[in-house]
Design a protein around this motif. Structure first.
Motif: not given
Length: 81
Positions: A22-24, A28-29, A35-37
């Motif tokens: 999902v991340l790539p 929206n920043r 989600l990276s966290t």
């Protein structure tokens, strides 16, 4: 039937796989940062969980292998009876 621990491993790995997919796809920043966290937290918990499986056995093996008086089975190579 599998144990609860096995289910935790499977859920953690699946969650990491879903987040990695999902991340790539996000533009929206703020969502991407959140989600990276979450990905890093889940990865940290998963690695800590795996470490709790591996390290106690390794530490115990090191301690018991370096102190021959703690061995429960006496080996003939030590010259003891």
């Amino acid at each position: 039937m599998a144990s609860l621990d096995t289910y935790l491993h499977i859920i953690g790995i699946e969650l990491l796989a879903i987040l990695a997919i999902v991340l790539p796809l996000l533009n929206n920043r703020s969502h991407k940062r959140a989600l990276s966290t979450v990905f890093l937290v889940v990865m940290g918990f998963t690695l800590a969980h795996f470490a709790t499986h591996l390290l106690p056995g390794k530490i115990a093996a090191f301690i018991y292998s370096s102190h021959h008086e703690y061995r429960s089975i006496k080996t003939p190579a030590l010259g003891r009876t």
